[in-house]
Design a protein around this motif. Structure first.
Motif, PDB file in Angstrom:
ATOM      1  N   CYS A 158       0.803  -0.980   0.377  1.00 19.88           N
ATOM      2  CA  CYS A 158       0.228  -0.401  -0.127  1.00 19.88           C
ATOM      3  C   CYS A 158       1.010   1.387  -0.227  1.00 19.88           C
ATOM      4  O   CYS A 158       2.051   1.757   0.728  1.00 19.88           O
ATOM      5  CB  CYS A 158      -0.912  -0.132   1.279  1.00 19.88           C
ATOM      6  N   GLU A 163      -6.673  -3.046   1.830  1.00 25.27           N
ATOM      7  CA  GLU A 163      -6.364  -3.908   1.352  1.00 25.27           C
ATOM      8  C   GLU A 163      -5.564  -4.108   0.982  1.00 25.27           C
ATOM      9  O   GLU A 163      -4.487  -2.958   0.697  1.00 25.27           O
ATOM     10  CB  GLU A 163      -7.691  -5.114   0.878  1.00 25.27           C
ATOM     11  N   ASP A 164      -4.655  -5.073   0.000  1.00 29.76           N
ATOM     12  CA  ASP A 164      -3.500  -5.248  -0.644  1.00 29.76           C
ATOM     13  C   ASP A 164      -3.770  -4.575  -1.587  1.00 29.76           C
ATOM     14  O   ASP A 164      -4.696  -4.334  -2.131  1.00 29.76           O
ATOM     15  CB  ASP A 164      -3.039  -6.417  -1.069  1.00 29.76           C
ATOM     16  N   ASP A 165      -2.057  -3.364  -2.291  1.00 29.78           N
ATOM     17  CA  ASP A 165      -1.893  -2.692  -3.050  1.00 29.78           C
ATOM     18  C   ASP A 165      -2.517  -1.977  -3.310  1.00 29.78           C
ATOM     19  O   ASP A 165      -3.793  -1.347  -4.905  1.00 29.78           O
ATOM     20  CB  ASP A 165      -2.668  -4.082  -4.758  1.00 29.78           C
ATOM     21  N   ARG A 209     -11.264  -1.717  -0.859  1.00 29.93           N
ATOM     22  CA  ARG A 209     -10.713  -3.246  -0.867  1.00 29.93           C
ATOM     23  C   ARG A 209      -9.168  -2.786  -1.837  1.00 29.93           C
ATOM     24  O   ARG A 209      -9.009  -2.530  -2.929  1.00 29.93           O
ATOM     25  CB  ARG A 209     -11.700  -3.733  -1.633  1.00 29.93           C
ATOM     26  N   LYS A 210      -8.739  -4.608  -1.836  1.00 32.91           N
ATOM     27  CA  LYS A 210      -7.629  -5.284  -2.619  1.00 32.91           C
ATOM     28  C   LYS A 210      -7.727  -3.929  -4.141  1.00 32.91           C
ATOM     29  O   LYS A 210      -7.979  -3.805  -5.255  1.00 32.91           O
ATOM     30  CB  LYS A 210      -7.505  -6.388  -2.898  1.00 32.91           C
ATOM     31  N   GLU A 222     -12.977  -3.251  -5.139  1.00 30.38           N
ATOM     32  CA  GLU A 222     -11.427  -4.088  -5.860  1.00 30.38           C
ATOM     33  C   GLU A 222     -11.288  -2.971  -6.846  1.00 30.38           C
ATOM     34  O   GLU A 222     -12.003  -3.461  -8.073  1.00 30.38           O
ATOM     35  CB  GLU A 222     -11.824  -5.670  -5.203  1.00 30.38           C
ATOM     36  N   GLU A 263      -4.830  -0.982 -10.131  1.00 30.51           N
ATOM     37  CA  GLU A 263      -4.149  -2.070  -9.641  1.00 30.51           C
ATOM     38  C   GLU A 263      -2.731  -1.608  -9.899  1.00 30.51           C
ATOM     39  O   GLU A 263      -1.188  -1.979  -9.102  1.00 30.51           O
ATOM     40  CB  GLU A 263      -3.814  -3.338  -9.784  1.00 30.51           C
TER      41      GLU A 263
END
Length: 169
Positions: A57, A78-80, A95-96, A114, A153
């Motif tokens: 993150c 969340e991740d990334d 969210r991711k 996400e 992303e």
């Protein structure tokens, strides 16, 4: 050196290969995974509830991540997740792989899906639910269109590279 501060007996914790710029402030119950970065003049403040960040993150220059009182007031990333320059993120769930654009504001109880994108300067009102891979913008933010695959992303991977470059310099 970054300001890393304990408050109310809560101390920030982070994983491997994290990078914090000299003017970053990380305070209280902040829990980060691996390869996270907090950039110039950014603030991550978990004083009255936790800020929980996954892996990779980034909180970019001048951004503010904060919480509201009590466990329900946590900020969860969340991740990334990428938080753009001068954005404000407050007691919400990211969210991711989502991207919060420059100067955007995401308020209490919002849930950003996400791979979703909150456009620069947008205001996401409290309690708003943004679906996966949607782009929202405006004041107040509204659905604009679907994001292209990987559009949000990719920013997290750029910031992992930048943080490794800074760690090595």
């Amino acid at each position: 050196m970054s300001l890393i501060k304990t408050i109310y007996g809560k101390t920030p914790h982070w994983g491997k290969d994290c990078y914090f710029c000299e003017t970053a402030a990380i305070v209280g119950d902040v829990r980060m995974g691996d390869e996270c970065s907090v950039w110039y003049s950014a603030v991550v403040r978990g004083d009255v509830a936790p800020v929980i960040m996954g892996n990779r993150c980034n909180v970019q220059d001048g951004a503010c991540v904060h919480v509201s009182s009590g466990e329900a007031g946590a900020t969860i990333m969340e991740d990334d997740v990428s938080i753009g320059h001068n954005a404000t993120v407050h007691a919400c769930t990211l969210r991711k792989g989502c991207l919060i654009g420059m100067g955007a504001t995401v308020l209490d109880g919002a849930d950003v899906g996400e791979g979703a994108i909150v456009a620069a300067g947008a205001l996401v009102l409290g309690g708003t639910k943004i679906g996966a891979h949607e782009i929202w913008g405006g004041v107040p933010a509204k659905f604009i269109k679907e994001a292209k695959p990987g559009q949000a992303e990719v920013y997290a991977s750029h910031y992992v590279k930048y943080s490794h470059d800074y760690l090595e310099s």
